[in-house]
Scaffold this active site. Structure first.
Site, PDB file in Angstrom:
ATOM      1  CB  CYS A  30      -0.986  -0.016   1.167  1.00  0.00           C
ATOM      2  SG  CYS A  30      -0.219  -0.005   2.803  1.00  0.00           S
ATOM      3  CG  HIS A  47      -4.820   0.821   3.415  1.00  0.00           C
ATOM      4  ND1 HIS A  47      -3.938   0.300   2.489  1.00  0.00           N
ATOM      5  CD2 HIS A  47      -5.858   1.325   2.682  1.00  0.00           C
ATOM      6  CE1 HIS A  47      -4.415   0.469   1.276  1.00  0.00           C
ATOM      7  NE2 HIS A  47      -5.574   1.088   1.366  1.00  0.00           N
ATOM      8  CG  ASP A  90      -6.403   2.944  -1.600  1.00  0.00           C
ATOM      9  OD1 ASP A  90      -5.246   2.726  -2.017  1.00  0.00           O
ATOM     10  OD2 ASP A  90      -6.887   2.367  -0.600  1.00  0.00           O
TER      11      ASP A  90
END
Length: 840
Positions: free
Chosen positions: A436, A497, A520
């Protein structure tokens, strides 16, 4: 007889080095805009004169210097020359041989497109003792191959103009007239325009980079009288020439919401033209064509790049505060937080958005987005969230959470975005591997490069809701023996995250939803059929507004879902044993403006836990526990290689004299940071009568290093759980705590302050913390504007042994920059060190 002038040619070559062949390939140079699609490289054997391999080329040559550029192509298994030499034929899309070179010997081709041609032998060579970081290169100055000369082996410069090489501008002429060709000179006023448009930090110095909404000028001079000449400009989108904007040049400015060009000043021999792009202009690369009177149009050698403009009040990405613009557009150094809520630390990250190939790569990715969508930062940021992952569209990065990173770089091996974008631009293939924070750091670099304000942020205890439709819940299941039921549990809570916020107005929504928007690039769940997320307005996430685009429910769950824990009963059914309303969305962290420190933005995403507003946003209720307080205390940040102590505490809260018999079951699992189990480490059960005088019963456990060392060769975290069953109440409670080891530290010794362009040196040191040797060790050190990536392979580091490596510091740009070092071994991941250096 006219002198031969080869204008598309082989500019750099690497074919041999010590050990197995590594980084082999060649570079093609030529005029900017040359399309190499369907060109080919034929590799020839000097022994028989026949081709032994064919490589297809692809791409448009960028403008790196005076209308020239180059592209490097990695081609494995190039022959090493030998006694007869070997050769390379460069063949264009029509099958014409543009160049036929050989190395380590001259010969005549017998077959293939170069049949009957004698090779032009390169007078320098590589050997089996050459470095894989070196190459043979052309140096000197000129506007054709024959003007340069070969040198080497020297340090390779793939995709860049060679050191000691200068390309001269190609002559510019227009259509012949009865009195002869017009001599036309066009100046793009690069320094003046780029300073006015805040684009002077980009390292591609021969590109005209402008921000939409701001005017820029070009100057035209000619051998003819320009005092009464007419002009017409055309902006052609690159490479989609069908998307063109025609601009007849008038004497007065036009309307600000449209493209226009006007004469700013005029003499007999020179005219200054003012060009305006509106704040709604499509961003991307263009070529400027200028037509004088009835002559054929002339192309400016420098490409035009139009960027978003956070300096213009009418642009959707406008940022009023200069400090915010400096941080979220102009800062190429950042920090990404990793770890857990109670044990986290920043990773210094080099965004590198001003590097040449970062810009070229961002522009090439932009071409995958429909031209008519590129003016809109809302749609563009959504598309980019998909294009940075390789899931649907051969995007930039391949995600990998398996712990096996063969064939690529471990996610923790990256320290910046520039190397990733450079590799993707050169190879055209998705870069392996990312998790991530790597996806986020790369997306931040692209957004800032294109002019959209962006920040990376970390959400600790981040929920991943897989329900369709999303139900704002995370459901976790445990078997009768208290082990985690991985097959039944689809939802998860990641230790952390990392994603992105981008700043923009939202004219597609009702008023009040502008500002920061969550996007994202990590591929988690599909949205509209592909892996993309956002933009979701933070104010809508905070209020739990369900009907707002895009992907609000998913982002809301990440920061504010309730967590339900289910335990299997004797009948095989699952019973809720715990509901947590505050287990998700903690310490949402980004880099502070103008400082290398953390800034907590949790309240931008959610209301304070437990408030009326927070509960109203989710629509849930609290749940009470029993009368025994259970706490679980693993020692966070235990040094790698040492035992991990864990303490369980039980305290009876009520004054009742009724006994409380507790059956206690403790488990410790090693997991990926996403919460997915890797292996159980520890399991123990005991029974105790809890003291009724409110005193605390404590029991200590220890996890020996031998239990977790076998798993240190992959990225990992730990989670401890204690289940307490109170017999008298027939009630089970659960406490779970994630924790981590302290990452092994690399020490960097270097000056805290250096002077621009004055070289110095530094040293990195590392001590093996494990009782076993480390094998297949790779040590890296790099620093944006300080040190080019330096990679060292080390065979073994014995248990407890220390190594050191010296490196050169070559400051190239002012400011505060991080030196970053990483170390990977078969037995150990995650060793890292950083050091902040001020360049004056």
């Amino acid at each position: 007889m006219a002198t031969k002038k080869t204008v598309v040619f082989i500019n750099e070559l690497h074919y041999d080095n010590f050990g197995w062949g590594s980084r082999e390939g060649l570079e093609i140079a030529g005029p900017a805009g040359t399309n190499l699609d369907n060109w080919k490289i034929y590799l020839y054997s000097g022994t028989n004169g026949k081709p032994y391999k064919i490589a297809s080329l692809k791409g448009l040559i960028p403008n790196l210097q005076n209308g020239w550029g180059c592209i490097f192509f990695y081609i494995p298994d190039i022959a090493n020359g030998g006694t007869q030499g070997d050769g390379i034929a460069l063949v264009d899309s029509k099958g014409n041989v543009r160049q036929f070179l050989s190395y380590e010997g001259q010969f005549t081709a017998s077959e293939g497109p170069a049949a009957g041609l004698a090779s032009d032998n390169i007078p320098v060579k590589e050997t089996g003792f050459s470095s894989s970081l070196n190459s043979l290169q052309l140096i000197g100055e000129g506007d054709h191959y024959e003007a340069f000369k070969w040198t080497g082996p020297v340090l390779a410069s793939p995709g860049a103009v060679n050191k000691g090489q200068k390309f001269l501008p190609l002559p510019v002429t227009t259509k012949p007239t009865p009195s002869g060709p017009i001599q036309l000179t066009v100046s793009s006023n690069l320094a003046q325009n780029r300073a006015a448009h805040f684009t002077d930090k980009y390292k591609s110095k021969d590109m005209l980079l402008v921000r939409r909404g701001f005017d820029f000028t070009i100057e035209v001079s000619s051998s003819i009288d320009l005092s009464s000449s007419t002009f017409e400009l055309t902006l052609r989108a690159h490479p989609e020439t069908k998307n063109s904007i025609n601009l007849p040049v008038s004497d007065t400015p036009g309307e600000p919401d449209k493209h226009y060009a006007n004469v700013k000043s005029r003499t007999e021999k020179a005219v200054v033209l003012n060009i305006h792009t509106p704040v709604t202009a499509t961003v991307g690369q263009y070529t400027i064509w200028i037509k004088i009177n009835d002559n054929s149009p002339t192309k400016l050698p420098e490409p035009l790049v139009v960027l978003f403009n956070p300096w213009h009040p009418d642009d959707l990405v406008y940022l009023e505060d200069p400090a915010w613009r400096n941080e979220y557009i102009l800062n190429d150094q950042g920090m990404l937080w990793v770890g857990s809520t109670n044990n986290n630390s920043p990773i210094p990250w080099n965004f590198g958005q001003f590097n040449i190939n970062s810009l070229l790569c961002s522009l090439s990715i932009l071409q995958k987005i429909a031209f008519e969508e590129r003016h809109d930062p809302v749609i563009l940021s959504r598309r980019m969230s998909a294009l940075v992952n390789a899931q649907d569209d051969n995007g930039v990065l391949v995600g990998n959470w398996s712990g096996n990173y063969q064939g690529g770089t471990p996610p923790t091996g990256w320290v910046g975005s520039a190397d990733i974008l450079n590799q993707y631009f050169i190879t055209g293939k998705p870069v392996r591997y990312a998790q991530c924070w790597v996806f986020s750091g790369t997306l931040t670099a692209i957004m800032r490069c294109l002019g959209i304000p962006a920040r990376s942020l970390t959400n600790f205890d981040s929920a991943h809701d897989t329900s369709k439709p999303y139900n704002r819940k995370v459901d976790k299941y445990y078997k009768k023996d208290y082990s985690y039921n991985d097959e039944k549990t689809n939802d998860s809570v990641w230790n952390f995250h990392v994603w992105n916020d981008v700043w923009m107005k939202r004219p597609d929504l009702k008023p009040g939803y502008g500002g920061w928007q969550a996007i994202d690039a990590t591929p988690q769940e599909e949205s509209e059929g592909i892996y993309q997320t956002g933009p979701a307005p933070l104010i809508a996430v905070k209020n739990g507004d369900k009907e707002v685009n895009y992907d609000l429910e998913f982002v809301y769950a990440e920061v504010n879902a309730d967590t339900y824990h289910y335990l299997e009963t004797d009948t095989g059914e699952y019973k809720v044993i715990k509901k947590e309303t505050d287990a998700v969305g903690h310490k949402i962290t980004t880099k502070a403006i103008g400082k290398f420190q953390a800034h907590d933005i949790t309240l931008e995403y959610k209301y304070q836990e437990g408030t009326v507003e927070e509960r109203a946003s989710i629509g849930g209720e609290d749940e009470t526990a029993g009368d025994v307080l259970v706490s679980l205390q693993p020692q966070n940040n235990t040094p790698t290689g040492e035992p991990i102590p864990i303490v369980v505490n039980l305290t009876k809260q009520a004054t009742s004299k009724d006994p409380r018999t507790a059956k206690v079951h403790i488990t410790v699992d090693i997991v990926y940071y996403t919460g997915k189990p890797i292996s159980p480490l520890f399991d123990s059960e005991f029974e105790v009568v809890v003291p009724d005088d409110r005193s605390t019963f404590s029991k200590k456990f220890v996890i020996e290093p031998s239990a977790y060392i076998p798993f240190l060769g992959s990225d990992h975290s730990f989670i401890a759980r204690v289940f307490v069953y109170l017999k008298e109440l027939d009630q089970t409670s659960l406490v779970s705590v994630p924790f981590d080891l302290a990452d092994p530290l690399i020490t960097i010794q270097a000056p805290t302050s250096v002077t621009l362009k004055e070289k110095s040196s530094g040293v990195v040191k590392f001590k093996n913390p494990l009782p076993i040797p480390l094998t297949s060790v790779i040590l890296t050190v790099e620093g944006q504007g300080l040190v080019s990536r330096d990679t060292v392979k080390i065979n073994d580091i014995e248990a407890g042994a220390e190594i050191s490596h010296s490196f050169e510091i070559n400051p190239k740009e002012p400011g505060k920059k991080y030196l970053i070092s990483t170390l990977f071994a078969k037995e150990l991941h995650g060793a890292r060190g950083s050091f902040l250096v001020s360049i004056k």
